[in-house]
Write a protein that holds these residues in place. Structure first.
Motif, PDB file in Angstrom:
ATOM      1  N   SER A 123       5.364  -4.863   8.839  1.00 56.72           N
ATOM      2  CA  SER A 123       4.174  -5.180   8.041  1.00 56.72           C
ATOM      3  C   SER A 123       3.092  -5.955   8.786  1.00 56.72           C
ATOM      4  O   SER A 123       1.996  -6.120   8.263  1.00 56.72           O
ATOM      5  CB  SER A 123       4.578  -5.970   6.791  1.00 56.72           C
ATOM      6  N   GLY A 124       3.391  -6.456   9.988  1.00 55.20           N
ATOM      7  CA  GLY A 124       2.380  -7.220  10.707  1.00 55.20           C
ATOM      8  C   GLY A 124       2.917  -7.786  12.003  1.00 55.20           C
ATOM      9  O   GLY A 124       4.109  -7.679  12.311  1.00 55.20           O
ATOM     10  N   SER A 154      -1.239 -11.118  11.837  1.00 58.79           N
ATOM     11  CA  SER A 154      -2.164 -10.010  11.678  1.00 58.79           C
ATOM     12  C   SER A 154      -1.489  -8.864  10.932  1.00 58.79           C
ATOM     13  O   SER A 154      -0.433  -8.383  11.339  1.00 58.79           O
ATOM     14  CB  SER A 154      -2.637  -9.524  13.055  1.00 58.79           C
ATOM     15  N   THR A 155      -2.087  -8.447   9.806  1.00 59.66           N
ATOM     16  CA  THR A 155      -1.606  -7.292   9.055  1.00 59.66           C
ATOM     17  C   THR A 155      -2.749  -6.276   8.981  1.00 59.66           C
ATOM     18  O   THR A 155      -3.800  -6.470   9.585  1.00 59.66           O
ATOM     19  CB  THR A 155      -1.158  -7.693   7.639  1.00 59.66           C
ATOM     20  N   GLU A 156      -2.551  -5.207   8.228  1.00 56.90           N
ATOM     21  CA  GLU A 156      -3.581  -4.174   8.134  1.00 56.90           C
ATOM     22  C   GLU A 156      -4.897  -4.705   7.577  1.00 56.90           C
ATOM     23  O   GLU A 156      -5.977  -4.280   7.978  1.00 56.90           O
ATOM     24  CB  GLU A 156      -3.088  -3.010   7.263  1.00 56.90           C
ATOM     25  N   ASP A 157      -4.825  -5.647   6.638  1.00 57.46           N
ATOM     26  CA  ASP A 157      -6.060  -6.128   6.008  1.00 57.46           C
ATOM     27  C   ASP A 157      -6.238  -7.642   6.077  1.00 57.46           C
ATOM     28  O   ASP A 157      -7.125  -8.193   5.438  1.00 57.46           O
ATOM     29  CB  ASP A 157      -6.105  -5.688   4.537  1.00 57.46           C
ATOM     30  N   LYS A 158      -5.394  -8.329   6.875  1.00 57.38           N
ATOM     31  CA  LYS A 158      -5.498  -9.783   6.947  1.00 57.38           C
ATOM     32  C   LYS A 158      -5.311 -10.268   8.380  1.00 57.38           C
ATOM     33  O   LYS A 158      -4.486  -9.745   9.137  1.00 57.38           O
ATOM     34  CB  LYS A 158      -4.423 -10.448   6.067  1.00 57.38           C
ATOM     35  N   ASN A 159      -6.083 -11.308   8.747  1.00 62.38           N
ATOM     36  CA  ASN A 159      -5.888 -12.043   9.988  1.00 62.38           C
ATOM     37  C   ASN A 159      -5.890 -13.518   9.626  1.00 62.38           C
ATOM     38  O   ASN A 159      -6.915 -14.060   9.200  1.00 62.38           O
ATOM     39  CB  ASN A 159      -6.999 -11.728  10.998  1.00 62.38           C
ATOM     40  N   PHE A 170       3.400 -11.701   2.428  1.00 62.09           N
ATOM     41  CA  PHE A 170       2.949 -10.393   1.956  1.00 62.09           C
ATOM     42  C   PHE A 170       4.145  -9.795   1.226  1.00 62.09           C
ATOM     43  O   PHE A 170       5.035  -9.191   1.834  1.00 62.09           O
ATOM     44  CB  PHE A 170       2.521  -9.518   3.141  1.00 62.09           C
ATOM     45  N   SER A 175      -0.729 -10.368  -0.755  1.00 59.69           N
ATOM     46  CA  SER A 175      -0.716 -11.403   0.283  1.00 59.69           C
ATOM     47  C   SER A 175      -1.165 -12.739  -0.291  1.00 59.69           C
ATOM     48  O   SER A 175      -1.981 -12.810  -1.207  1.00 59.69           O
ATOM     49  CB  SER A 175      -1.631 -11.000   1.450  1.00 59.69           C
TER      50      SER A 175
END
Length: 264
Positions: A123-124, A154-159, A170, A175
């Motif tokens: 997932s990240g 770091s994930t697909e939509d979050k840093n 998440f 998240s």
């Protein structure tokens, strides 16, 4: 007696004779030399390819089964403790070029300072330089808790950048970030403690299963949230009694199976 001279009975020059009888031999020698040089270059190229490719192919995998934990030291001296039912893999021969590993499950990291250190999950990705932190990655769920230093997630939509006592989660596609003084290593599984903050009861049972290598069965409608912090008991029956008490649930034991029952 007069000198007698014998004239050869052919009309070919010495150059013609050499060409007919020795040129093919000379050409054969040149061909063999070319083949030898080609074979040497081919062997050298093959050795070079093996030298370059082999480090990238060799992967070391460490697994902690249900009911066990496993300690390991990475090539740079960084320490990792794998929680039950967890797996970690990395490339030892490339470690000092890229401190990168893959994790499935849960692990506590004590990272030595140095080049960027990355933990890759489904997932990240978690990135640090030198710090201590916990990573939980099971299925699509991800939870990262920072104990010292700073941790980048770091994930697909979050840093996200985490500092001490901060946690990123998440869970079930949602998240969140949180801060708590209780987010310390003393409260973690590494110190033989259970610490749950607003955790779905089903996930609590799953963690107990992993730690004791038992089977817990229950109805699917246990949509309950649990919070609690306590030392790990020696027997699973004790912790199940603690966890189920607030919800009017009881525990029936059948060998290695623990059945959760709703009280009427």
């Amino acid at each position: 007696m007069e000198n007698i001279k014998i004239q050869p009975n052919w009309k070919k020059s010495k150059e013609q004779i050499w060409s007919e009888h020795f040129d093919s031999l000379t050409q054969s020698v040149h061909v063999n030399r070319k083949r030898f040089r080609f074979n040497v270059l081919y062997a050298a190229a093959a050795i070079l390819i093996i030298f370059l490719v082999l480090p990238g192919l060799y992967v070391k995998t460490v697994t902690a089964e249900k009911g066990e934990r496993k300690d390991m030291i990475l090539p740079d001296g960084s320490a990792v403790t794998l929680n039950s039912e967890s797996e970690l893999s990395y490339k030892p021969m490339l470690w000092f070029i890229s401190r990168s590993l893959k994790l499935s499950g849960e692990a506590l990291f004590e990272v030595n300072k140095g080049r960027e250190f990355r933990v890759i999950t489904v997932s990240g990705t978690v990135t640090v330089l030198g710090t201590s932190f916990n990573v939980y990655s099971r299925g699509d769920d991800l939870s990262v808790t920072c104990y010292t230093g700073k941790v980048a997630v770091s994930t697909e939509d979050k840093n996200v950048l985490l500092e001490k006592n901060k946690r990123f989660e998440f869970i079930s596609g949602v998240s969140s970030e949180s801060y708590s003084e209780s987010y310390v290593k003393h409260n973690s599984w590494i110190e033989n403690r259970f610490h749950f903050e607003s955790v779905n009861l089903k996930m609590v049972f799953e963690e107990i299963e992993r730690q004791y290598n038992i089977l817990i069965t229950h109805s699917d409608d246990l949509d309950l949230i649990y919070s609690g912090s306590f030392d790990k008991p020696e027997k699973p029956q004790e912790i199940l009694d603690i966890v189920t008490a607030p919800f009017n649930l009881s525990v029936r034991v059948n060998g290695n199976e623990f059945i959760i029952i709703k009280e009427d």
